[in-house]
Scaffold this active site. Structure first.
Site, PDB file in Angstrom:
ATOM      1  N   ASP A 121      19.603 -14.185  -7.876  1.00 30.73           N
ATOM      2  CA  ASP A 121      19.473 -15.361  -7.243  1.00 30.73           C
ATOM      3  C   ASP A 121      20.528 -16.123  -7.634  1.00 30.73           C
ATOM      4  O   ASP A 121      20.866 -16.372  -6.305  1.00 30.73           O
ATOM      5  CB  ASP A 121      18.185 -16.519  -7.863  1.00 30.73           C
ATOM      6  CG  ASP A 121      17.464 -16.651  -6.491  1.00 30.73           C
ATOM      7  OD1 ASP A 121      17.303 -16.388  -5.454  1.00 30.73           O
ATOM      8  OD2 ASP A 121      15.943 -16.768  -7.287  1.00 30.73           O
ATOM      9  N   SER A 149       8.058 -12.583   0.948  1.00 28.93           N
ATOM     10  CA  SER A 149       8.907 -13.170   1.748  1.00 28.93           C
ATOM     11  C   SER A 149       9.004 -13.317   3.126  1.00 28.93           C
ATOM     12  O   SER A 149       8.557 -12.610   4.141  1.00 28.93           O
ATOM     13  CB  SER A 149      10.226 -11.733   1.157  1.00 28.93           C
ATOM     14  OG  SER A 149      10.234 -10.731   1.715  1.00 28.93           O
ATOM     15  N   GLU A 164      18.937 -22.438  -2.499  1.00 27.36           N
ATOM     16  CA  GLU A 164      17.599 -23.027  -3.700  1.00 27.36           C
ATOM     17  C   GLU A 164      18.021 -23.264  -4.773  1.00 27.36           C
ATOM     18  O   GLU A 164      17.074 -23.895  -5.577  1.00 27.36           O
ATOM     19  CB  GLU A 164      16.785 -21.671  -3.143  1.00 27.36           C
ATOM     20  CG  GLU A 164      15.280 -21.904  -3.811  1.00 27.36           C
ATOM     21  CD  GLU A 164      14.318 -20.838  -3.968  1.00 27.36           C
ATOM     22  OE1 GLU A 164      15.233 -20.005  -3.632  1.00 27.36           O
ATOM     23  OE2 GLU A 164      12.854 -20.683  -4.259  1.00 27.36           O
ATOM     24  N   ASP A 212      13.103 -20.987   2.930  1.00 31.48           N
ATOM     25  CA  ASP A 212      11.956 -19.752   2.951  1.00 31.48           C
ATOM     26  C   ASP A 212      11.336 -19.394   5.125  1.00 31.48           C
ATOM     27  O   ASP A 212      10.754 -18.581   5.463  1.00 31.48           O
ATOM     28  CB  ASP A 212      10.845 -20.533   2.864  1.00 31.48           C
ATOM     29  CG  ASP A 212      11.167 -20.722   1.685  1.00 31.48           C
ATOM     30  OD1 ASP A 212      11.510 -19.478   0.837  1.00 31.48           O
ATOM     31  OD2 ASP A 212      10.360 -21.135   0.587  1.00 31.48           O
ATOM     32  N   ASP A 256      18.094 -18.673   1.577  1.00 25.54           N
ATOM     33  CA  ASP A 256      17.091 -18.453  -0.281  1.00 25.54           C
ATOM     34  C   ASP A 256      17.733 -16.720   0.055  1.00 25.54           C
ATOM     35  O   ASP A 256      17.779 -16.115   0.375  1.00 25.54           O
ATOM     36  CB  ASP A 256      15.742 -18.516   0.776  1.00 25.54           C
ATOM     37  CG  ASP A 256      15.500 -17.424  -0.475  1.00 25.54           C
ATOM     38  OD1 ASP A 256      15.468 -17.962  -1.932  1.00 25.54           O
ATOM     39  OD2 ASP A 256      13.614 -18.175  -0.632  1.00 25.54           O
ATOM     40  N   ILE A 312      17.038 -14.587  -3.128  1.00 28.56           N
ATOM     41  CA  ILE A 312      16.376 -13.848  -3.539  1.00 28.56           C
ATOM     42  C   ILE A 312      14.607 -14.221  -3.113  1.00 28.56           C
ATOM     43  O   ILE A 312      14.380 -14.868  -3.319  1.00 28.56           O
ATOM     44  CB  ILE A 312      15.979 -13.162  -4.705  1.00 28.56           C
ATOM     45  CG1 ILE A 312      17.716 -13.389  -5.210  1.00 28.56           C
ATOM     46  CG2 ILE A 312      15.310 -11.604  -4.387  1.00 28.56           C
ATOM     47  CD1 ILE A 312      17.426 -11.867  -6.399  1.00 28.56           C
ATOM     48  N   ASP A 313      14.333 -14.176  -1.721  1.00 29.97           N
ATOM     49  CA  ASP A 313      13.016 -14.823  -1.188  1.00 29.97           C
ATOM     50  C   ASP A 313      11.952 -13.282  -1.175  1.00 29.97           C
ATOM     51  O   ASP A 313      11.949 -12.509  -1.127  1.00 29.97           O
ATOM     52  CB  ASP A 313      13.252 -14.806   0.291  1.00 29.97           C
ATOM     53  CG  ASP A 313      11.786 -15.696   0.610  1.00 29.97           C
ATOM     54  OD1 ASP A 313      11.306 -16.677   0.314  1.00 29.97           O
ATOM     55  OD2 ASP A 313      11.942 -15.404   1.702  1.00 29.97           O
ATOM     56  N   THR A 322      10.587 -13.290  -4.603  1.00 32.22           N
ATOM     57  CA  THR A 322      11.453 -12.989  -6.367  1.00 32.22           C
ATOM     58  C   THR A 322      10.118 -12.267  -6.770  1.00 32.22           C
ATOM     59  O   THR A 322      10.248 -10.992  -7.443  1.00 32.22           O
ATOM     60  CB  THR A 322      11.379 -14.361  -7.414  1.00 32.22           C
ATOM     61  OG1 THR A 322       9.803 -15.122  -7.560  1.00 32.22           O
ATOM     62  CG2 THR A 322      12.507 -15.295  -6.245  1.00 32.22           C
TER      63      THR A 322
HETATM   64  P1  AMP Z   1       5.691 -15.537   0.450  1.00 31.38           P
HETATM   65  O1  AMP Z   1       6.669 -13.979  -0.426  1.00 31.38           O
HETATM   66  O2  AMP Z   1       6.235 -15.695   1.794  1.00 31.38           O
HETATM   67  O3  AMP Z   1       5.021 -15.559  -0.178  1.00 31.38           O
HETATM   68  O4  AMP Z   1       6.659 -16.846   0.106  1.00 31.38           O
HETATM   69  C1  AMP Z   1       8.076 -17.001  -1.110  1.00 31.38           C
HETATM   70  C2  AMP Z   1       7.781 -19.067  -0.905  1.00 31.38           C
HETATM   71  O5  AMP Z   1       7.218 -19.799  -1.277  1.00 31.38           O
HETATM   72  C3  AMP Z   1       8.733 -18.932  -1.733  1.00 31.38           C
HETATM   73  O6  AMP Z   1      10.239 -19.108  -1.657  1.00 31.38           O
HETATM   74  C4  AMP Z   1       8.458 -20.842  -2.718  1.00 31.38           C
HETATM   75  O7  AMP Z   1       9.688 -20.985  -2.025  1.00 31.38           O
HETATM   76  C5  AMP Z   1       7.119 -20.538  -1.555  1.00 31.38           C
HETATM   77  N1  AMP Z   1       6.167 -21.022  -1.985  1.00 31.38           N
HETATM   78  C6  AMP Z   1       6.268 -21.946  -3.789  1.00 31.38           C
HETATM   79  N2  AMP Z   1       4.592 -22.036  -3.427  1.00 31.38           N
HETATM   80  C7  AMP Z   1       4.404 -22.799  -2.072  1.00 31.38           C
HETATM   81  C8  AMP Z   1       2.974 -22.961  -2.179  1.00 31.38           C
HETATM   82  N3  AMP Z   1       2.411 -23.255  -3.045  1.00 31.38           N
HETATM   83  N4  AMP Z   1       2.532 -22.960  -0.717  1.00 31.38           N
HETATM   84  C9  AMP Z   1       3.542 -22.262   0.157  1.00 31.38           C
HETATM   85  N5  AMP Z   1       4.648 -22.136   0.167  1.00 31.38           N
HETATM   86  C10 AMP Z   1       5.599 -21.818  -1.030  1.00 31.38           C
HETATM   87 MG    MG Z   2      12.160 -18.296  -0.867  1.00 29.45          MG
END
Ligand code: AMP
Ligand code: MG
Length: 354
Positions: free
Chosen positions: A45, A264, A68, A294, A133, A135-136, A138
């Site tokens: 990151d 991601s 981020e 994101d 971002d 690393i989206d 993680t």
């Molecule tokens: P994903 O990989 O699509 O599940 O999304 C990852 C992103 O979800 C991360 O970069 C976080 O910023 C974000 N995230 C963290 N907590 C939450 C939450 N409670 N609801 C939605 N997104 C979140």
């Molecule tokens: Mg992210």
């Protein structure tokens, strides 16, 4: 073409940062970087953020960045900082001219920390601001599944350029999404794609490489005539998007195929290239505010590919009010022609729970 230089810098910066993230993953696999704690994520990151911001600041010194990460805690962890520096100082593209455009290597560890800290913009509706971002996804990154290096340029709160580096998605736009997309170790030949879009110019994809970038080729969402045939995609993490609601909506739409789960913004890229069709991100917690980094790149790439992206109320995502999307709740990304139908199903399912 508008934003030609911004696009090129963004694509190359994302590609260079992806080299670093892949290296971090390889080191983790070898055991050189501890797998027990979150350190591969931390290292990847910070390192990716440093490389990208340094490239932006080299080319556009006045631009701001909403990133981020911030480096204050890193300054107190000399060990970690020098570990990151060791990877960052050697991360470079194989095409010399491209690497030079990014300003070449970062000069010192201190410059690296300064670059990371420059991701502290508050965002907003005025001027040129990048959303980053590094690393989206993680969790996907750690698993060897899907993750994305995400970068977008907003001008006066409107997304103009979006780039997604997805090291573990297939290069081939026509390859269907597989159920194990989020878990399969795809860090191998035939994988690694770079999506990009410029407002009004369409969306494109090309292989994610270490070399120069090309024009790529246009991508578009799938033409869906029967929504029941649509492929749905959703987060792996149950805490990020309500899977129960997704399942009810799928049922309402007559979709019988299993949703493909992946971490991601690879989900946005997949919808944009017509591999996935419906990306639903339904709020799990009422008070969660989605972060602009994101969504900014993915939002533009899907819309430029013929898709429509809104929140659960049918409103466009509003990137102009700071670091979060506090005006919006959830995300619905689909081909434009089925968006109204999906939005209606979402409304009915969520309404019944109020
Ligand atoms: P994903 O990989 O699509 O599940 O999304 C990852 C992103 O979800 C991360 O970069 C976080 O910023 C974000 N995230 C963290 N907590 C939450 C939450 N409670 N609801 C939605 N997104 C979140
Ligand atoms: Mg992210």
């Amino acid at each position: 073409m508008a934003f030609e230089k911004e696009l090129k810098v963004a694509q190359l910066a994302v590609a260079r940062a992806s080299i670093l993230t892949k290296l971090v993953f390889a080191e983790k696999a070898k055991g050189t970087i501890s797998k027990e704690d979150k350190s591969p994520v931390t290292i990847g990151d910070y390192g990716a953020q440093a490389l990208i911001i340094a490239a932006i600041k080299h080319n556009f010194p006045q631009d701001e960045v909403v990133g981020e990460e911030e480096a204050s805690s890193l300054r107190e962890q000399q060990d970690l900082s020098s570990k990151i520096w060791n990877l960052v100082k050697d991360a470079k593209l194989s095409d010399a001219e491209s690497d030079k455009l990014l300003g070449g290597p970062i000069k010192s560890e201190d410059d690296m920390l300064t670059a990371i800290d420059a991701g502290n913009s508050a965002g907003g509706a005025k001027g040129r601001i990048w959303a980053l971002d590094p690393i989206d996804g993680t969790k996907g990154f750690l698993r060897g599944g899907q993750y994305a290096v995400c970068l977008a340029l907003m001008v006066d709160g409107d997304v103009k350029v979006g780039v997604l580096g997805c090291p573990n998605l297939p290069i081939d736009d026509s390859e269907p999404l597989k159920e194990d997309m989020g878990t399969a170790a795809n860090d191998k030949e035939g994988y690694g794609v770079l999506f990009s879009a410029v407002q009004g110019e369409g969306a494109r994809s090309q292989a994610l490489t270490r070399g120069a970038v090309s024009e790529g080729h246009p991508i578009s969402v799938k033409k869906i005539t029967d929504v029941a045939q649509a492929v749905m995609c959703e987060s792996v993490e149950a805490g990020h998007s309500s899977k129960g609601d997704n399942a009810e909506i799928a049922q309402k739409l007559g979709v019988t195929g299993k949703p493909v789960q992946m971490d991601s913004q690879a989900k946005y890229g997949s919808v944009a290239r017509g591999a996935g069709d419906i990306y639903l991100r339904l709020p799990v917690r009422k008070d969660y505010q989605e972060k602009i980094w994101d969504h900014a790149a993915g939002d533009l790439i899907v819309r430029e590919a013929g898709g429509q992206v809104t929140d659960i109320h049918g409103n466009r995502l509003n990137f102009s009010i700071g670091r979060t999307l506090r005006d919006n709740k959830g995300v619905i990304a689909t081909p434009a022609n089925i968006h109204a139908q999906v939005l209606k199903a979402v409304g009915e399912v969520l309404q019944a729970k109020m």
